[in-house]
Design a protein around this motif. Sequence first.
Motif, PDB file in Angstrom:
ATOM      1  N   SER A  91       5.903   0.534   2.814  1.00  0.00           N
ATOM      2  CA  SER A  91       6.351   1.601   1.917  1.00  0.00           C
ATOM      3  C   SER A  91       5.717   1.390   0.543  1.00  0.00           C
ATOM      4  CB  SER A  91       7.873   1.606   1.782  1.00  0.00           C
ATOM      5  OG  SER A  91       8.291   2.579   0.835  1.00  0.00           O
ATOM      6  N   LEU A  92       5.115   2.449   0.006  1.00  0.00           N
ATOM      7  CA  LEU A  92       4.483   2.395  -1.310  1.00  0.00           C
ATOM      8  C   LEU A  92       5.015   3.538  -2.174  1.00  0.00           C
ATOM      9  CD1 LEU A  92       1.659   2.130   0.893  1.00  0.00           C
ATOM     10  CD2 LEU A  92       1.211   0.720  -1.098  1.00  0.00           C
ATOM     11  N   PRO A  93       4.998   3.382  -3.491  1.00  0.00           N
ATOM     12  CA  PRO A  93       5.420   4.487  -4.361  1.00  0.00           C
ATOM     13  C   PRO A  93       4.428   5.638  -4.261  1.00  0.00           C
ATOM     14  CG  PRO A  93       4.428   2.736  -5.651  1.00  0.00           C
ATOM     15  CD  PRO A  93       4.555   2.197  -4.258  1.00  0.00           C
ATOM     16  N   LEU A  94       4.848   6.813  -4.728  1.00  0.00           N
ATOM     17  CA  LEU A  94       3.960   7.976  -4.659  1.00  0.00           C
ATOM     18  C   LEU A  94       2.643   7.724  -5.377  1.00  0.00           C
ATOM     19  CD1 LEU A  94       6.480  10.934  -5.120  1.00  0.00           C
ATOM     20  CD2 LEU A  94       5.267  10.251  -3.047  1.00  0.00           C
ATOM     21  N   VAL A  95       2.695   6.938  -6.439  1.00  0.00           N
ATOM     22  CA  VAL A  95       1.461   6.583  -7.141  1.00  0.00           C
ATOM     23  C   VAL A  95       0.595   5.674  -6.279  1.00  0.00           C
ATOM     24  CG1 VAL A  95       2.338   4.517  -8.300  1.00  0.00           C
ATOM     25  CG2 VAL A  95       0.570   5.886  -9.409  1.00  0.00           C
ATOM     26  N   GLY A  96       1.136   5.260  -5.144  1.00  0.00           N
ATOM     27  CA  GLY A  96       0.382   4.405  -4.235  1.00  0.00           C
ATOM     28  C   GLY A  96      -0.906   5.030  -3.736  1.00  0.00           C
ATOM     29  N   MET A  97      -1.038   6.358  -3.818  1.00  0.00           N
ATOM     30  CA  MET A  97      -2.304   6.978  -3.450  1.00  0.00           C
ATOM     31  C   MET A  97      -3.442   6.423  -4.296  1.00  0.00           C
ATOM     32  SD  MET A  97      -2.047   8.960  -0.894  1.00  0.00           S
ATOM     33  CE  MET A  97      -3.617   9.810  -1.045  1.00  0.00           C
ATOM     34  N   LEU A  98      -3.112   5.972  -5.509  1.00  0.00           N
ATOM     35  CA  LEU A  98      -4.124   5.384  -6.382  1.00  0.00           C
ATOM     36  C   LEU A  98      -4.470   3.955  -5.954  1.00  0.00           C
ATOM     37  CD1 LEU A  98      -2.605   6.712  -9.710  1.00  0.00           C
ATOM     38  CD2 LEU A  98      -4.652   7.561  -8.590  1.00  0.00           C
ATOM     39  N   MET A  99      -3.715   3.429  -4.998  1.00  0.00           N
ATOM     40  CA  MET A  99      -4.007   2.098  -4.456  1.00  0.00           C
ATOM     41  C   MET A  99      -4.924   2.163  -3.244  1.00  0.00           C
ATOM     42  SD  MET A  99      -0.137   0.516  -4.561  1.00  0.00           S
ATOM     43  CE  MET A  99       0.887   0.641  -6.038  1.00  0.00           C
ATOM     44  N   MET A 100      -5.357   3.355  -2.876  1.00  0.00           N
ATOM     45  CA  MET A 100      -6.129   3.521  -1.646  1.00  0.00           C
ATOM     46  C   MET A 100      -7.416   2.691  -1.612  1.00  0.00           C
ATOM     47  SD  MET A 100      -4.360   5.034   0.475  1.00  0.00           S
ATOM     48  CE  MET A 100      -5.663   4.956   1.708  1.00  0.00           C
ATOM     49  N   PRO A 101      -8.163   2.512  -2.720  1.00  0.00           N
ATOM     50  CA  PRO A 101      -9.341   1.640  -2.636  1.00  0.00           C
ATOM     51  C   PRO A 101      -8.998   0.222  -2.161  1.00  0.00           C
ATOM     52  CG  PRO A 101      -9.441   2.956  -4.623  1.00  0.00           C
ATOM     53  CD  PRO A 101      -8.067   3.179  -4.037  1.00  0.00           C
ATOM     54  N   THR A 102      -7.859  -0.302  -2.637  1.00  0.00           N
ATOM     55  CA  THR A 102      -7.439  -1.633  -2.206  1.00  0.00           C
ATOM     56  C   THR A 102      -7.030  -1.622  -0.735  1.00  0.00           C
ATOM     57  OG1 THR A 102      -6.612  -2.050  -4.440  1.00  0.00           O
ATOM     58  CG2 THR A 102      -5.891  -3.563  -2.719  1.00  0.00           C
ATOM     59  N   LEU A 103      -6.279  -0.599  -0.336  1.00  0.00           N
ATOM     60  CA  LEU A 103      -5.853  -0.508   1.060  1.00  0.00           C
ATOM     61  C   LEU A 103      -7.042  -0.304   1.989  1.00  0.00           C
ATOM     62  CD1 LEU A 103      -2.699   1.725   0.518  1.00  0.00           C
ATOM     63  CD2 LEU A 103      -2.731  -0.712   1.062  1.00  0.00           C
ATOM     64  N   SER A 104      -8.014   0.484   1.532  1.00  0.00           N
ATOM     65  CA  SER A 104      -9.215   0.708   2.334  1.00  0.00           C
ATOM     66  C   SER A 104      -9.981  -0.597   2.531  1.00  0.00           C
ATOM     67  CB  SER A 104     -10.110   1.751   1.663  1.00  0.00           C
ATOM     68  OG  SER A 104     -11.278   1.973   2.414  1.00  0.00           O
ATOM     69  N   ALA A 105     -10.075  -1.388   1.470  1.00  0.00           N
ATOM     70  CA  ALA A 105     -10.758  -2.678   1.571  1.00  0.00           C
ATOM     71  C   ALA A 105     -10.005  -3.621   2.505  1.00  0.00           C
ATOM     72  CB  ALA A 105     -10.895  -3.309   0.184  1.00  0.00           C
ATOM     73  N   PHE A 106      -8.664  -3.552   2.477  1.00  0.00           N
ATOM     74  CA  PHE A 106      -7.873  -4.372   3.391  1.00  0.00           C
ATOM     75  C   PHE A 106      -8.161  -3.996   4.839  1.00  0.00           C
ATOM     76  CE2 PHE A 106      -4.086  -4.932   6.031  1.00  0.00           C
ATOM     77  CZ  PHE A 106      -3.859  -6.291   5.869  1.00  0.00           C
ATOM     78  N   MET A 107      -8.273  -2.701   5.122  1.00  0.00           N
ATOM     79  CA  MET A 107      -8.542  -2.245   6.487  1.00  0.00           C
ATOM     80  C   MET A 107      -9.911  -2.730   6.976  1.00  0.00           C
ATOM     81  SD  MET A 107      -7.032   1.646   6.326  1.00  0.00           S
ATOM     82  CE  MET A 107      -7.520   1.980   8.033  1.00  0.00           C
ATOM     83  N   ARG A 108     -10.882  -2.768   6.068  1.00  0.00           N
ATOM     84  CA  ARG A 108     -12.198  -3.267   6.466  1.00  0.00           C
ATOM     85  C   ARG A 108     -12.153  -4.772   6.735  1.00  0.00           C
ATOM     86  NH1 ARG A 108     -13.850   0.328   2.286  1.00  0.00           N
ATOM     87  NH2 ARG A 108     -13.993  -1.402   0.811  1.00  0.00           N
ATOM     88  N   THR A 109     -11.339  -5.481   5.964  1.00  0.00           N
ATOM     89  CA  THR A 109     -11.259  -6.934   6.116  1.00  0.00           C
ATOM     90  C   THR A 109     -10.469  -7.334   7.358  1.00  0.00           C
ATOM     91  OG1 THR A 109     -11.338  -7.157   3.704  1.00  0.00           O
ATOM     92  CG2 THR A 109     -10.603  -9.070   4.949  1.00  0.00           C
ATOM     93  N   TRP A 110      -9.402  -6.572   7.668  1.00  0.00           N
ATOM     94  CA  TRP A 110      -8.541  -6.894   8.799  1.00  0.00           C
ATOM     95  C   TRP A 110      -8.457  -5.678   9.729  1.00  0.00           C
ATOM     96  CZ3 TRP A 110      -7.784 -11.870   8.910  1.00  0.00           C
ATOM     97  CH2 TRP A 110      -7.684 -12.601   7.724  1.00  0.00           C
ATOM     98  N   PRO A 111      -9.510  -5.387  10.477  1.00  0.00           N
ATOM     99  CA  PRO A 111      -9.558  -4.174  11.307  1.00  0.00           C
ATOM    100  C   PRO A 111      -8.570  -4.171  12.465  1.00  0.00           C
ATOM    101  CG  PRO A 111     -11.441  -5.591  11.770  1.00  0.00           C
ATOM    102  CD  PRO A 111     -10.756  -6.173  10.575  1.00  0.00           C
ATOM    103  N   ASP A 112      -8.011  -5.325  12.847  1.00  0.00           N
ATOM    104  CA  ASP A 112      -7.069  -5.370  13.964  1.00  0.00           C
ATOM    105  C   ASP A 112      -5.632  -5.099  13.535  1.00  0.00           C
ATOM    106  OD1 ASP A 112      -9.024  -5.928  15.842  1.00  0.00           O
ATOM    107  OD2 ASP A 112      -8.902  -8.090  15.505  1.00  0.00           O
ATOM    108  N   ILE A 113      -5.414  -4.880  12.228  1.00  0.00           N
ATOM    109  CA  ILE A 113      -4.079  -4.545  11.732  1.00  0.00           C
ATOM    110  C   ILE A 113      -3.990  -3.031  11.550  1.00  0.00           C
ATOM    111  CG2 ILE A 113      -2.446  -4.781   9.831  1.00  0.00           C
ATOM    112  CD1 ILE A 113      -3.458  -7.580   9.368  1.00  0.00           C
ATOM    113  N   GLU A 114      -3.008  -2.419  12.182  1.00  0.00           N
ATOM    114  CA  GLU A 114      -2.785  -0.976  12.075  1.00  0.00           C
ATOM    115  C   GLU A 114      -1.780  -0.707  10.959  1.00  0.00           C
ATOM    116  OE1 GLU A 114      -0.515   2.602  14.505  1.00  0.00           O
ATOM    117  OE2 GLU A 114      -1.074   0.753  15.558  1.00  0.00           O
ATOM    118  N   LEU A 115      -2.213  -0.012   9.904  1.00  0.00           N
ATOM    119  CA  LEU A 115      -1.323   0.290   8.789  1.00  0.00           C
ATOM    120  C   LEU A 115      -0.518   1.551   9.063  1.00  0.00           C
ATOM    121  CD1 LEU A 115      -3.520  -0.402   5.609  1.00  0.00           C
ATOM    122  CD2 LEU A 115      -1.727  -1.842   6.603  1.00  0.00           C
ATOM    123  N   ASP A 116       0.792   1.452   8.847  1.00  0.00           N
ATOM    124  CA  ASP A 116       1.700   2.603   8.918  1.00  0.00           C
ATOM    125  C   ASP A 116       2.256   2.773   7.504  1.00  0.00           C
ATOM    126  OD1 ASP A 116       3.685   4.453   9.300  1.00  0.00           O
ATOM    127  OD2 ASP A 116       4.690   3.396  10.934  1.00  0.00           O
TER     128      ASP A 116
END
Length: 311
Positions: A91-116
Amino acid sequence: MNAFVRAAETRSFTKAGAQLGVSSSAVGKAVARLEGRLGVRLFHRSTRTITLTAEGTLFLERCRRIFSEIETAEIELSQTRDAPRGKLKVSLPLVGMLMMPTLSAFMRTWPDIELDLDFSDRLVDVIDEGYDAVVRTGDTTDSRLMMRVLGSFGFKLVGSASYFSAHGTPKTLSDLVTHRCLRHRYPTSGLEDWLHDGHGNKITFQMTTAVTSSAIEPLIQLAKDGHGIACLPDFAVQEQLDDGSLVSVMEHAVRHSSTYRILWPSSRQLAPKISVFVDFMAANLFKPRPISADSQPDQADIGAVGRETAR
């Protein structure tokens, strides 16, 4: 037992069924079979709600311990794998959309983790709603959770150059009173306070409110379009300040700040997927330089996290 626990935590056979991928009647029948085997009633049922009986409350605690032991065994086995994997509900705050670059980098680093990902400023119940982690500001009060600070940020009063050209650039509080204000509204605490003195006390003044919004992105756009002045987190408007689409004013008057924290359920054994997510967010969310896809979290940090109460 799983159907019972889901129903007890959601207070609904329908919601429990949705989580398990079965019908509400299937959950109800499973609970009825369990009650028949135990010889006790676990729920009080009405046409609208279900609530736990005293026996149900006792049994729920036992079931949670059993599932915790099963989860611990699964975690111990999963740690023998090459990389963390599985679904991670965050769960992230609505401003969490501004965290997407960090989340995107996390997905590239850990591709076997499915983010919900769930973006909401609602005060979620981490345990009962089944979140693996939440990112929030504010103090913490729930001893069932662990906490780690991700970083702090300040606020800036911003508007477009065209707006200030047309309406003047405020330099004092009395100047600000005449300007159109674009205000952020929190779901629990109400409208954002703009100005504070050096001791953390808010400074109240009469605002001319042009718009209020529960999300920050619309306020950024409205400020860029010249509709008024907004008080926004500095990291949320840094890109616009850099490209000149927004201008910061009265920086001496905006002295308050806030802190983002990441919270997750306390357990004797931390799941690898949560461990790497906590480490990655702490290392990269407020990093001043661009995030590389090759960034690796510091696995050693997680062991040093102290237990605090958490909201």
